[in-house]
Design a protein around this motif. Structure first.
Motif, PDB file in Angstrom:
ATOM      1  N   GLU A  83      27.115 -15.270  28.660  1.00 31.77           N
ATOM      2  CA  GLU A  83      26.218 -16.404  28.956  1.00 31.77           C
ATOM      3  C   GLU A  83      25.704 -16.476  30.403  1.00 31.77           C
ATOM      4  O   GLU A  83      26.247 -17.211  31.224  1.00 31.77           O
ATOM      5  N   GLU A  85      21.956 -16.342  31.028  1.00 29.98           N
ATOM      6  CA  GLU A  85      20.549 -16.747  31.097  1.00 29.98           C
ATOM      7  C   GLU A  85      20.462 -18.111  31.794  1.00 29.98           C
ATOM      8  O   GLU A  85      21.048 -19.090  31.311  1.00 29.98           O
ATOM      9  N   PRO A  86      19.768 -18.186  32.938  1.00 33.08           N
ATOM     10  CA  PRO A  86      19.744 -19.456  33.661  1.00 33.08           C
ATOM     11  C   PRO A  86      19.340 -20.640  32.770  1.00 33.08           C
ATOM     12  O   PRO A  86      18.387 -20.553  32.005  1.00 33.08           O
ATOM     13  N   GLY A  87      20.108 -21.704  32.869  1.00 34.40           N
ATOM     14  CA  GLY A  87      19.846 -22.904  32.081  1.00 34.40           C
ATOM     15  C   GLY A  87      20.652 -22.980  30.800  1.00 34.40           C
ATOM     16  O   GLY A  87      20.599 -23.992  30.104  1.00 34.40           O
ATOM     17  N   THR A  88      21.406 -21.941  30.471  1.00 32.96           N
ATOM     18  CA  THR A  88      22.115 -21.881  29.191  1.00 32.96           C
ATOM     19  C   THR A  88      23.593 -22.198  29.380  1.00 32.96           C
ATOM     20  O   THR A  88      24.253 -21.582  30.224  1.00 32.96           O
ATOM     21  N   PHE A  89      24.122 -23.132  28.612  1.00 33.27           N
ATOM     22  CA  PHE A  89      25.546 -23.465  28.742  1.00 33.27           C
ATOM     23  C   PHE A  89      26.171 -23.864  27.413  1.00 33.27           C
ATOM     24  O   PHE A  89      27.215 -24.499  27.362  1.00 33.27           O
ATOM     25  N   ARG A  92      29.547 -21.747  26.557  1.00 34.05           N
ATOM     26  CA  ARG A  92      30.686 -22.291  27.287  1.00 34.05           C
ATOM     27  C   ARG A  92      31.177 -23.582  26.628  1.00 34.05           C
ATOM     28  O   ARG A  92      32.377 -23.807  26.474  1.00 34.05           O
ATOM     29  N   THR A  93      30.245 -24.400  26.192  1.00 36.10           N
ATOM     30  CA  THR A  93      30.611 -25.659  25.548  1.00 36.10           C
ATOM     31  C   THR A  93      31.418 -25.388  24.266  1.00 36.10           C
ATOM     32  O   THR A  93      32.416 -26.060  24.002  1.00 36.10           O
ATOM     33  N   SER A 239      18.592 -29.244  30.478  1.00 38.70           N
ATOM     34  CA  SER A 239      19.006 -29.491  31.864  1.00 38.70           C
ATOM     35  C   SER A 239      17.786 -29.686  32.752  1.00 38.70           C
ATOM     36  O   SER A 239      16.661 -29.731  32.285  1.00 38.70           O
ATOM     37  N   THR A 280      14.970 -18.972  31.703  1.00 35.92           N
ATOM     38  CA  THR A 280      13.957 -18.555  32.677  1.00 35.92           C
ATOM     39  C   THR A 280      13.248 -17.270  32.265  1.00 35.92           C
ATOM     40  O   THR A 280      12.269 -16.889  32.903  1.00 35.92           O
ATOM     41  N   ILE A 312      14.712 -26.224  30.257  1.00 33.66           N
ATOM     42  CA  ILE A 312      14.845 -26.675  31.640  1.00 33.66           C
ATOM     43  C   ILE A 312      13.644 -27.572  31.947  1.00 33.66           C
ATOM     44  O   ILE A 312      12.500 -27.120  31.918  1.00 33.66           O
TER      45      ILE A 312
ATOM     46  N   ASN B  82      20.828 -21.634  41.233  1.00 28.77           N
ATOM     47  CA  ASN B  82      19.766 -21.316  40.281  1.00 28.77           C
ATOM     48  C   ASN B  82      18.963 -22.574  39.912  1.00 28.77           C
ATOM     49  O   ASN B  82      19.222 -23.664  40.418  1.00 28.77           O
ATOM     50  N   SER B  84      18.292 -24.924  37.514  1.00 26.80           N
ATOM     51  CA  SER B  84      18.715 -26.273  37.122  1.00 26.80           C
ATOM     52  C   SER B  84      19.456 -26.971  38.259  1.00 26.80           C
ATOM     53  O   SER B  84      19.300 -28.176  38.461  1.00 26.80           O
ATOM     54  N   LEU B  87      16.916 -27.926  40.972  1.00 24.02           N
ATOM     55  CA  LEU B  87      16.176 -29.133  40.602  1.00 24.02           C
ATOM     56  C   LEU B  87      17.027 -30.379  40.801  1.00 24.02           C
ATOM     57  O   LEU B  87      16.518 -31.496  40.861  1.00 24.02           O
ATOM     58  N   CYS B 121      23.230 -18.918  38.042  1.00 21.22           N
ATOM     59  CA  CYS B 121      23.633 -19.951  37.073  1.00 21.22           C
ATOM     60  C   CYS B 121      25.054 -19.727  36.544  1.00 21.22           C
ATOM     61  O   CYS B 121      25.389 -18.657  36.040  1.00 21.22           O
ATOM     62  N   ALA B 123      26.362 -21.310  34.077  1.00 24.66           N
ATOM     63  CA  ALA B 123      26.421 -21.820  32.706  1.00 24.66           C
ATOM     64  C   ALA B 123      27.117 -23.178  32.681  1.00 24.66           C
ATOM     65  O   ALA B 123      27.938 -23.470  31.816  1.00 24.66           O
ATOM     66  N   ALA B 124      26.798 -23.987  33.664  1.00 26.25           N
ATOM     67  CA  ALA B 124      27.351 -25.340  33.743  1.00 26.25           C
ATOM     68  C   ALA B 124      26.254 -26.280  34.239  1.00 26.25           C
ATOM     69  O   ALA B 124      26.513 -27.182  35.034  1.00 26.25           O
ATOM     70  N   CYS B 125      25.038 -26.071  33.770  1.00 23.21           N
ATOM     71  CA  CYS B 125      23.896 -26.862  34.262  1.00 23.21           C
ATOM     72  C   CYS B 125      24.009 -28.316  33.827  1.00 23.21           C
ATOM     73  O   CYS B 125      23.262 -29.160  34.322  1.00 23.21           O
TER      74      CYS B 125
END
Ligand SMILES: Cc1cc2nc3c(=O)[nH]c(=O)nc-3n(C[C@H](O)[C@H](O)[C@H](O)COP(=O)(O)O)c2cc1C
Ligand code: SF4
Ligand code: FES
Lengths: 429, 154
Positions: A83, A85-89, A92-93, A239, A280, A312, B82, B84, B87, B121, B123-125
């Protein structure tokens, strides 16, 4: 609003414990499959559910599994828990909130594909997720859901957790396999290195994302028709400028407007300027597309993509030049350096964006960026390099006046985005 | 010198894969857990244990940003920069943390206390702006909260 499926139990504090997971219906799908279904029947259920990979490429999972040669004596399952890819979580959740769901998905995928060894490639920074997952795996062994002769059948499976070490490119499937074999994470040539045919140690390898595999127990337990009736369920990581950034589970094809609402609305009651619909690597879209269903087909029509479904959100105060520069800088720093268009293209693009941001932009710079975007399209060895043009194109087409304003006004330098030091790029990310 | 415990663990790691080189990255991380970094001597020893030339070990180690081939500070702070997080105010957090530590991102305090890394990132955005201190994730952070966290490190 329908009850969530994938996220149903992630907030239950005891969900990581096997008793709680079983009490809530966990491992019933695995029991059922081992008792009543042949491996091919499991694959058929997944195929009929129309499940598409949730890692970014959106490839149909059932079809992928059918590529795997049946008679191969040794096959592997590799789980992509990188994981990055910026903005992806959302992975993890799931890992932190419901690790047994993944373990059960792994067991089902291994059974369907005749796999006896699985590796979970997990990014280094997932300390808590890894602890939870390792606990779940240990409990599953104890209960006979993993290991030798699972539930008294002749199906056996070993699962190992394998850490990454900081490299976004390792999330690309063939680079991940290189990394898992102990080398630098550099993508392999496809063909011949399609993982399903020639994957880990050159053996047929099923490679799936965490969320993809977490869908499987539900599909096997409740059936593909039920699954489709639920939406199908899709995780969107929402996010940026929203009030309560979070993973939102919603039917595939939900609009950004609805997702933003579910994430508490835009911060400070402001208006949306733009949003990335799929991380992104996707083309960011201006606010006029807020009512487009976020689904593979509709987004492809807009020159964008669902990708990892990371939405995002950027409000009206956002400096799009800065955001796009930051995104391009990310790809520059994470480029593995294997091919020229990406290695050098990302450097040039960031140099031009840097001078625009610092009040030294020239009128011809926008044409230069457009031609770089063209030259990086279809020429890069892997999709990482191809992730730069979508942001550039959006910048030049949808937010052009922001770039022009920078160039017109030989203005004072703006405060720099956090990583835009723009010294020598660090090859190998 | 690798401790006996680390050597035992590397042996066990090796048993998980049909090919010894697969154990390389987990082994290097295991060494780092104990020693804080991977020294040239440690690379040579890991190479011996896995039957790999030291050049291969060094080449792989240098590719990955979270394998430290130089000793970092006693604490490692990974600050996400990164989109998120940006911003959500990561710039101000970075500036405040840099001021609190008296260093720039990418540097280690002269007393060897803290290494500050600006990272991609995490992965905690949903916790933006966020950072990881050693192995603990924190966020969302105000600049002041972030500064306090790094000042408390010993
Ligand atoms: C540069 C790059 C980075 C990627 N990162 C990830 C990642 O972090 N996690 C992931 O699951 N897939 C990632 N992918 C997609 C994988 O290559 C692959 O398509 C996916 O893991 C397959 O699983 P799925 O079919 O279940 O989605 C990435 C792809 C590229 C090109
Ligand atoms: S596109 Fe970039 S990341 Fe992909 S192989 Fe080429 S240099 Fe490496
Ligand atoms: S951008 Fe900072 S955690 Fe994702």
């Amino acid at each position: 609003m329908a009850e969530p499926v994938l996220l149903r139990y992630v907030r239950e504090p005891d969900q990581g414990e096997i008793e709680a997971y079983e009490r809530r219906g966990g491992y019933a799908a695995l029991r059922r499959a081992l008792r009543e279904l042949s491996p091919d029947q499991v694959t058929d259920l997944v195929d009929r559910s129309q499940l598409r990979g949730r890692g970014g490429a959106g490839f149909p999972t059932g079809r992928k599994w059918k590529f795997v040669p049946k008679d191969a004596p040794v096959k592997y399952l590799v789980v992509n828990a990188d994981e990055g890819e910026p903005g992806t979580f959302k992975d993890r959740t799931l890992l932190e909130g419901d690790p047994h769901l993944l373990v059960e998905g792994i067991a089902l995928a291994a059974y369907a594909n005749g796999v006896r060894t699985a590796y979970v490639y997990i990014r280094r920074e997932f300390y808590e997720a890894r602890r939870k997952l390792e606990t779940a795996i240990a409990q599953a062994y104890q209960r006979g859901y993993l290991g030798q002769r699972i539930l008294g059948t002749d199906f056996s499976l070993d699962v190992y957790v394998h850490p990454g070490a900081g490299a976004y490119i390792a999330g690309e499937e063939t680079a991940l396999l290189e990394s898992l074999e102990g080398r630098r994470a550099m993508p392999r040539l496809k063909p011949p290195y399609f993982p399903a045919v020639m994957g880990l140690y050159s053996k047929p390898t099923v490679l799936n994302n965490v969320e993809t595999l977490c869908c499987v127990p539900w599909i096997v337990r409740e059936g593909p028709e039920w699954w489709l009736q639920q939406g199908p369920p899709q995780l969107y990581s929402v996010s940026g400028h929203v009030d309560r950034p979070q993973v939102v589970e919603a039917p595939l094809g939900t609009t950004a407007r609805e997702l933003i609402e579910r994430a508490g609305g835009v911060r400070g009651g402001r208006q949306v300027k733009a949003f990335y619909p799929g991380g992104t690597s996707s083309r960011p879209l201006p606010a006029r597309h807020l009512d487009v269903p976020l689904r593979h087909e509709e987004l492809a029509q807009l020159g964008s993509m669902l990708g990892s479904a990371a939405v995002i959100v950027m409000d009206e105060t956002t400096d799009m030049v800065k955001v796009i520069a930051r995104v391009c800088e990310f790809y520059r720093d994470e480029s593995c350096g294997k091919c020229t268009p990406c290695r050098e293209g990302t450097v040039w693009v960031t140099q031009i964006l840097d001078r625009i941001l610092h009040g030294r932009g020239r009128p011809e710079d926008l044409d230069l960026l457009a031609s770089l975007a063209r030259n990086m399209t279809g020429t890069c060895f892997c999709p990482l390099g191809e992730s730069v043009p979508p942001s550039l194109r959006a910048g030049l087409e949808d937010f052009r006046e922001e770039f022009e304003a920078y160039i017109r006004a030989a203005r004072e330098p703006v405060s720099m985005p956090v990583r835009l030091h723009l010294g020598a790029p660090a090859p190998g990310g | 010198m690798l401790s006996e415990a680390v050597k035992r663990d590397i042996e066990a790691l090796r048993g998980r894969y049909p090919v010894a080189q697969s154990a390389l990255i987990p082994a290097l991380l295991r060494v780092q857990e104990e020693q804080g970094w991977v020294s040239p001597e440690a690379m040579a020893e890991v190479g011996r244990l896995l039957g790999l030339p030291v050049e291969v070990v060094a080449e792989v180690a240098s590719f990955y940003t979270l394998i430290f081939t130089e000793p970092p500070g006693r604490h490692v702070v990974q600050l996400c920069t990164n989109v998120s997080c940006m911003l959500s105010g990561a710039e101000a957090v970075r500036e405040r943390v840099e001021r609190a530590l008296g260093i720039r991102a990418g540097q280690t305090t002269p007393d060897g206390r803290v290494t500050l890394l600006a990272v991609e990132c995490l992965a905690a955005c949903d916790q933006a702006p966020c950072m990881i201190v050693d192995q603990q994730r924190h966020g969302p952070l105000s600049p002041e909260e972030a500064a306090r966290l790094v000042e408390e490190l010993d």
